[in-house]
Design a protein around this motif. Structure first.
Motif, PDB file in Angstrom:
ATOM      1  N   ASP A  95       0.814  -1.138   0.031  1.00 64.98           N
ATOM      2  CA  ASP A  95       0.078  -0.088   0.069  1.00 64.98           C
ATOM      3  C   ASP A  95       0.833   1.163  -0.033  1.00 64.98           C
ATOM      4  O   ASP A  95       0.647   2.411  -0.466  1.00 64.98           O
ATOM      5  CB  ASP A  95      -0.985   0.128   1.108  1.00 64.98           C
ATOM      6  N   LEU A  96       2.091   1.091   0.621  1.00 71.57           N
ATOM      7  CA  LEU A  96       2.781   2.492   0.793  1.00 71.57           C
ATOM      8  C   LEU A  96       3.596   2.645  -0.560  1.00 71.57           C
ATOM      9  O   LEU A  96       3.781   3.821  -0.746  1.00 71.57           O
ATOM     10  CB  LEU A  96       4.022   2.045   1.666  1.00 71.57           C
ATOM     11  N   SER A  97       3.513   1.701  -1.391  1.00 74.93           N
ATOM     12  CA  SER A  97       4.333   2.076  -2.569  1.00 74.93           C
ATOM     13  C   SER A  97       3.218   2.121  -3.859  1.00 74.93           C
ATOM     14  O   SER A  97       3.704   2.062  -4.771  1.00 74.93           O
ATOM     15  CB  SER A  97       5.028   0.793  -2.817  1.00 74.93           C
ATOM     16  N   ARG A  98       1.994   2.637  -3.495  1.00 74.05           N
ATOM     17  CA  ARG A  98       1.202   3.110  -4.725  1.00 74.05           C
ATOM     18  C   ARG A  98       1.374   4.532  -5.082  1.00 74.05           C
ATOM     19  O   ARG A  98       0.528   4.990  -5.840  1.00 74.05           O
ATOM     20  CB  ARG A  98      -0.401   2.787  -4.030  1.00 74.05           C
ATOM     21  N   HIS A  99       2.251   5.103  -4.411  1.00 71.15           N
ATOM     22  CA  HIS A  99       2.312   6.480  -4.947  1.00 71.15           C
ATOM     23  C   HIS A  99       3.227   6.609  -6.131  1.00 71.15           C
ATOM     24  O   HIS A  99       3.939   5.738  -6.554  1.00 71.15           O
ATOM     25  CB  HIS A  99       3.289   7.302  -3.808  1.00 71.15           C
ATOM     26  N   PRO A 100       2.798   7.655  -7.079  1.00 68.90           N
ATOM     27  CA  PRO A 100       3.297   7.395  -8.558  1.00 68.90           C
ATOM     28  C   PRO A 100       4.682   7.579  -8.778  1.00 68.90           C
ATOM     29  O   PRO A 100       5.341   7.354  -9.507  1.00 68.90           O
ATOM     30  CB  PRO A 100       2.441   8.594  -9.376  1.00 68.90           C
ATOM     31  N   ASN A 101       5.585   8.063  -7.482  1.00 68.60           N
ATOM     32  CA  ASN A 101       7.023   8.264  -7.664  1.00 68.60           C
ATOM     33  C   ASN A 101       7.483   7.472  -6.606  1.00 68.60           C
ATOM     34  O   ASN A 101       8.787   7.660  -6.221  1.00 68.60           O
ATOM     35  CB  ASN A 101       7.346   9.636  -7.313  1.00 68.60           C
ATOM     36  N   ILE A 102       7.041   6.332  -6.162  1.00 68.73           N
ATOM     37  CA  ILE A 102       7.597   5.313  -5.405  1.00 68.73           C
ATOM     38  C   ILE A 102       7.522   3.917  -6.031  1.00 68.73           C
ATOM     39  O   ILE A 102       6.493   3.660  -6.746  1.00 68.73           O
ATOM     40  CB  ILE A 102       6.973   5.198  -3.997  1.00 68.73           C
ATOM     41  N   VAL A 103       8.539   3.166  -6.389  1.00 68.76           N
ATOM     42  CA  VAL A 103       8.514   2.083  -6.969  1.00 68.76           C
ATOM     43  C   VAL A 103       7.575   1.298  -6.391  1.00 68.76           C
ATOM     44  O   VAL A 103       7.568   0.922  -5.123  1.00 68.76           O
ATOM     45  CB  VAL A 103      10.053   1.392  -6.917  1.00 68.76           C
ATOM     46  N   ARG A 104       6.799   0.408  -7.320  1.00 70.03           N
ATOM     47  CA  ARG A 104       5.709  -0.279  -6.963  1.00 70.03           C
ATOM     48  C   ARG A 104       5.998  -1.391  -6.524  1.00 70.03           C
ATOM     49  O   ARG A 104       6.854  -2.513  -7.123  1.00 70.03           O
ATOM     50  CB  ARG A 104       4.513  -0.528  -7.695  1.00 70.03           C
ATOM     51  N   THR A 105       5.585  -1.994  -5.355  1.00 75.78           N
ATOM     52  CA  THR A 105       5.927  -3.449  -4.729  1.00 75.78           C
ATOM     53  C   THR A 105       4.444  -4.103  -4.587  1.00 75.78           C
ATOM     54  O   THR A 105       3.585  -3.943  -4.315  1.00 75.78           O
ATOM     55  CB  THR A 105       6.500  -3.459  -3.228  1.00 75.78           C
ATOM     56  N   PHE A 106       4.743  -5.476  -5.341  1.00 77.14           N
ATOM     57  CA  PHE A 106       3.468  -6.211  -5.734  1.00 77.14           C
ATOM     58  C   PHE A 106       3.254  -7.345  -4.548  1.00 77.14           C
ATOM     59  O   PHE A 106       2.232  -7.872  -4.187  1.00 77.14           O
ATOM     60  CB  PHE A 106       3.544  -6.912  -6.808  1.00 77.14           C
ATOM     61  N   GLY A 107       4.441  -7.647  -3.745  1.00 78.61           N
ATOM     62  CA  GLY A 107       4.165  -8.352  -2.544  1.00 78.61           C
ATOM     63  C   GLY A 107       5.623  -9.019  -2.145  1.00 78.61           C
ATOM     64  O   GLY A 107       6.748  -8.513  -2.698  1.00 78.61           O
TER      65      GLY A 107
END
Length: 384
Positions: free
Chosen positions: A136-148
Motif C-alpha cells: 500500500d505504501l508503494s502506490r504513490h506514482p513516484n515510489i517503485v511499486r511493490t506487488f508483494g
C-alpha cells in the motif's frame, strides 16, 4: 511520448490505472493525469492533436482488468512462491552488491496484461509488518511499486525477496554517469520535484528512508528535452539501518541494513552511537540535499577528494558544505543549502521543500514547462 505496451499503466504517469478514460486520440489515460494535461496543453500527449475534456469516456474494460490484477494480489495476501507464481529469468542478476541482488523476473503462467517485474533479494532481513503495508505504501506514482513478497522454499530464512516493477532506464546514478551530455537544470529540477513528492508521502506515513541517494532513484522514462516526459521513482525505502519495516537477522554481519552511507548522512547521524530515533525526516532531508548535489555533479561521489571517511565525518559535523556545482543556478543553490543546516530543526520538512521548489519554478522563466508535476493526484496517508 510513446504509448506503453503495458495496457494497464497510464502512459503519462507510468502507474497502474485507478480511473482509466479513453480520450479522442483513442488512447487510455488516468483521468486526473489527462485532465490536467489537457487543461495545460490542450493536445494529446501521444499524437499532439487537439483534445477536449468533455470527450473523455470511462474505459470500463481496462478498469476491470486492473481490478482483476489488484484482486489477484489481495487474494494471495501479497505472498508469492518462486517458480509457482513468478520465476527468475535465465541469466546473470541485473545488479548485485553486498546484501542485495536484483533479478529480472516473469509472472507465471503468463506475462500477458501484467507489468514487467524484478525480484529484489535482501540478505539478513526479515519483514516486521504485514507485506500489505509495504504494498500500500508503494502506490504513490513516484515510489517503485511493490506487488508483494516472494517465498523461496530452497532459500535460507535469513533473507527477504520483494516483487517489484521494472525500471527500464536503470538508476538515476547510471543515467547521470553513462550519458555523454549532462542533464539540463530544467530536467534535474523535475527529477528532484518527483523525488521530493515521494519523500513527502513517506514522511506523511512515518517512514524514514535512511539511504537516499541517486542509486536509489530509478528512472522509468527520460526525455532530455521535455520535463513532462520524465518519470522517476524512489526505491529501497525502509531497507536501511534501524528500519521500522524490516529487522536484521543475527546471522549476517554486513548488509544493506547495517551499513551507514557516511557521505550522505546528516551530522546528527554521524555524531554519536546511532539509535533508531536518530533517523528522521530531517536526516532524510539532509540526504536529499546530497542527492541533488550528486545529480548536478553527474554522479560524482560526495567529498571525492577526501579519501578518509573519518575526515568526511569531521567536516560534516563541523558544518562544512560540498562545493556549489557550476551548473546549479544560485536560486536553487539557496534552496539546496537549506537542507544542510547543522541543526535538524533549521532544515525544511519535505512538504516545505516542495513548496520552495514550486515557488521557484513559478518564478523562473521555465515555469511553464517544469510545473507539470501538478497533474498527479493528491495522496493521503495510508492505513497501517
Amino acid at each position: 511520448m510513446k504509448a506503453l505496451d503495458d495496457a494497464i499503466s497510464c502512459p503519462i504517469t507510468l502507474s497502474l490505472f485507478r480511473d482509466p478514460v479513453v480520450a479522442q486520440d483513442g488512447h487510455t489515460y488516468e483521468r486526473a493525469a489527462i485532465e490536467e494535461w489537457i487543461r495545460k496543453k490542450g493536445t494529446s500527449p501521444i499524437t499532439n492533436k487537439q483534445m477536449l475534456l468533455e470527450h473523455l469516456v470511462p474505459n470500463y474494460a481496462i478498469k476491470k482488468i486492473v481490478e482483476q490484477f489488484e484482486n489477484s494480489l489481495k487474494n494471495k495476501n501479497f505472498q508469492y512462491i518462486l517458480d509457482v507464481d513468478v520465476k527468475k529469468k535465465i541469466g546473470r542478476p541485473l545488479f548485485q552488491t553486498f546484501g542485495k541482488t536484483i533479478y529480472s523476473a516473469e509472472w507465471l503462467p503468463t506475462n500477458e496484461g501484467r507489468p514487467e517485474i524484478i525480484l529484489l533479494k535482501i540478505d539478513g532481513a526479515r519483514a516486521n509488518k504485514e507485506s500489505s503495508f509495504y504494498v500500500d505504501l508503494s502506490r504513490h506514482p513516484n515510489i517503485v511499486r511493490t506487488f508483494g513478497i516472494v517465498n523461496d522454499e530452497d532459500s535460507n530464512q535469513n533473507s527477504i525477496m520483494l516483487l517489484q516493477e521494472y525500471a527500464s532506464e536503470g538508476s538515476l546514478y547510471e543515467v547521470l554517469t553513462e550519458r555523454k551530455k549532462p542533464l539540463s537544470e530544467e530536467i534535474l529540477i523535475e527529477i528532484f520535484s518527483q523525488v521530493i513528492d515521494a519523500m513527502a508521502y513517506l514522511a506523511l506515513n512515518g517512514v524514514v528512508h535512511g539511504d537516499l541517494a541517486c542509486r536509489n532513484v530509478l528512472v522509468f522514462r527520460l526525455n532530455e528535452n521535455d520535463p513532462r516526459n520524465v518519470v522517476v521513482k524512489v526505491t529501497d525505502f525502509g531497507i536501511s539501518r534501524y528500519s521500522k519495516i524490516y529487522s536484521q537477522t543475527t546471522t549476517v554481519a554486513r548488509t544493506t541494513l547495517n551499513v551507514i552511507p557516511t557521505r550522505y548522512c546528516a551530522p546528527e547521524i554521524l555524531s554519536k552511537a546511532v539509535t533508531a530515533n536518530d533517523f528522521t525526516e530531517k536526516s532524510d532531508v539532509y540526504s536529499m540535499g546530497v542527492l541533488m548535489w550528486e545529480a548536478y555533479s553527474r554522479g560524482a561521489i560526495p567529498w571525492a577528494s577526501v579519501a578518509n571517511d573519518e575526515e568526511v565525518v569531521r567536516r560534516v559535523r563541523n558544518g562544512d558544505m560540498l562545493p556549489k556545482p557550476a551548473n546549479c543556478s544560485q536560486q536553487y543553490w539557496n534552496i539546496l543549502t537549506k537542507t544542510w543546516s547543522t541543526q535538524p530543526n533549521e532544515r525544511p520538512k519535505f512538504d516545505q521543500l516542495k513548496q520552495l521548489f514550486h515557488k521557484q519554478m513559478y518564478q523562473s522563466t521555465v515555469s511553464a514547462s517544469v510545473s507539470s508535476r501538478c497533474y498527479l493526484p493528491l495522496y493521503s496517508k495510508i492505513k497501517s
